[in-house]
Design an enzyme around this catalytic site. Structure first.
Site, short mmCIF file in Angstrom:
data_model
loop_
_atom_site.label_atom_id
_atom_site.label_comp_id
_atom_site.label_asym_id
_atom_site.label_seq_id
_atom_site.Cartn_x
_atom_site.Cartn_y
_atom_site.Cartn_z
N THR A 100 0.68 -1.18 0.13
CA THR A 100 0.16 -0.02 -0.03
C THR A 100 0.80 1.03 0.24
O THR A 100 1.59 1.48 1.01
CB THR A 100 -0.90 0.19 1.34
OG1 THR A 100 -1.88 -1.13 1.10
CG2 THR A 100 -1.82 1.52 1.21
N LYS A 120 -7.61 1.44 -2.86
CA LYS A 120 -7.27 1.27 -1.50
C LYS A 120 -7.07 2.16 -0.64
O LYS A 120 -7.82 2.30 0.45
CB LYS A 120 -5.84 0.45 -1.64
CG LYS A 120 -5.31 0.22 -0.06
CD LYS A 120 -5.97 -0.91 0.55
CE LYS A 120 -5.43 -1.15 1.92
NZ LYS A 120 -4.23 -1.73 2.18
N LYS A 136 -0.67 5.18 8.51
CA LYS A 136 0.24 5.22 7.19
C LYS A 136 -0.90 5.43 6.00
O LYS A 136 -0.70 6.25 5.17
CB LYS A 136 0.94 4.16 6.94
CG LYS A 136 1.49 3.84 5.46
CD LYS A 136 1.77 2.51 5.23
CE LYS A 136 2.08 2.12 3.67
NZ LYS A 136 2.50 0.87 3.46
#
Length: 302
Positions: free
Chosen positions: A98, A173, A248
């Site tokens: 990611t 995502k 994050k």
């Protein structure tokens, strides 16, 4: 159609997510050449039936498909610069990390420039989904490359969606996880308010899980013990999806909001809240943010 045993996969990154994903591929009879610099990850990979090699270039040299699951975009780009020259021409690179959309596009461009093909395929589902092979893959890249990758992605995941061109899997995502982070904060605030008003957790769950406030955060990852026995709250918030990772992802989303001129005040606020909580709760499940909200609420009342 080729059999799994006829396909060699190079897998780089054998952490909490990558390790189980690679193990599922080996269990499905794919030939997996695996690399990770951490000795404990190497030992687990051997126990899972993977062929552990000494270097990243060695993992890709004979691979038909290379999968990376790495911590951030900087590392992905560094690893691509190290391994692309070692790969056979036309190798398909699949990055399941990611990372920032711009880094994802840059990685794909590096691969294509050196005569290879590339997909971005980040995942949702956490460590539990990685182990069970029930991840959701959000894939960006060419249709033909997606078709080649689909059989092995279906070994590791239950839902595989081709979202669009390069970088669009990463876009899906970060949008999903921004919404999830916002949902968990809102749910936690609602539960703490209910506590203050005398509403028991089980009654809150019985009402909200079947009403308009229903969410995945409540019905699968409920942030209080009891209503959902498999949620991390019942195991002292041992992570399925750690606060550090949610932080994050929310920071990636906040950067994307700013870079694209989106007035995403709630998304930015969610990033701020998790950045604060990450200072003390980085190793807990992201649902443990409720403990911080509860603690702050007690201070306000004092």
């Amino acid at each position: 159609m080729s059999k799994p045993e006829d396909t060699t996969i190079g897998f780089l990154g054998l952490g909490h997510m990558g390790g189980p994903m690679a193990a599922n591929l080996a269990a499905a009879k794919y030939q997996v050449l695996a690399f990770d610099p951490v000795p404990e990850a190497q030992d687990q990979a051997r126990r899972d039936g993977l062929t552990v090699v000494a270097t990243a270039p060695e993992a890709v040299a004979e691979a038909d498909i290379v999968i990376t699951m790495l911590p951030n975009g900087r590392i992905v780009l560094e690893v691509y610069r190290e391994i692309l020259a070692a790969a056979k021409p036309g190798t398909l690179f699949i990055d399941s990390s990611t990372i920032d959309v711009a880094d994802s596009v840059a990685a794909a461009e590096l691969a294509v420039t050196q005569g290879h093909r590339a997909l971005d395929a980040p995942v949702s589902g956490g460590v539990t989904g990685a182990a069970a092979g029930t991840l959701t893959f959000m894939v960006g890249g060419a249709e033909a490359d997606f078709a080649q990758a689909l059989p092995l992605l279906e070994v590791m995941g239950r839902q595989v969606v081709h979202c669009g061109g390069p970088g669009v899997g990463q876009a899906a995502k970060i949008c999903n996880n921004m919404l999830l982070g916002i949902s968990m904060i809102g749910l936690s605030e609602a539960i703490v308010l209910g506590e203050k008003l005398g509403l028991a957790h089980d009654k809150f769950f019985d009402v909200v899980s079947t009403a308009s406030g229903q969410s995945w955060a409540l019905t699968t990852n409920c942030p209080v013990p009891g209503p959902v026995p498999t949620s991390p709250a019942n195991n002292d918030y041992k992570p399925g999806f750690a606060t550090a990772l949610m932080t994050k992802d929310l920071n990636l989303a906040a950067n994307a909001l700013r870079d694209n001129g989106v007035q995403g005040r709630i998304g930015q606020l969610a990033a701020d809240i998790y950045n604060d909580f990450n200072q003390v709760g980085s190793s807990t499940d992201f649902s443990a943010v409720i403990t911080d909200i509860r603690k702050r609420s007690e201070k306000e009342q004092a």
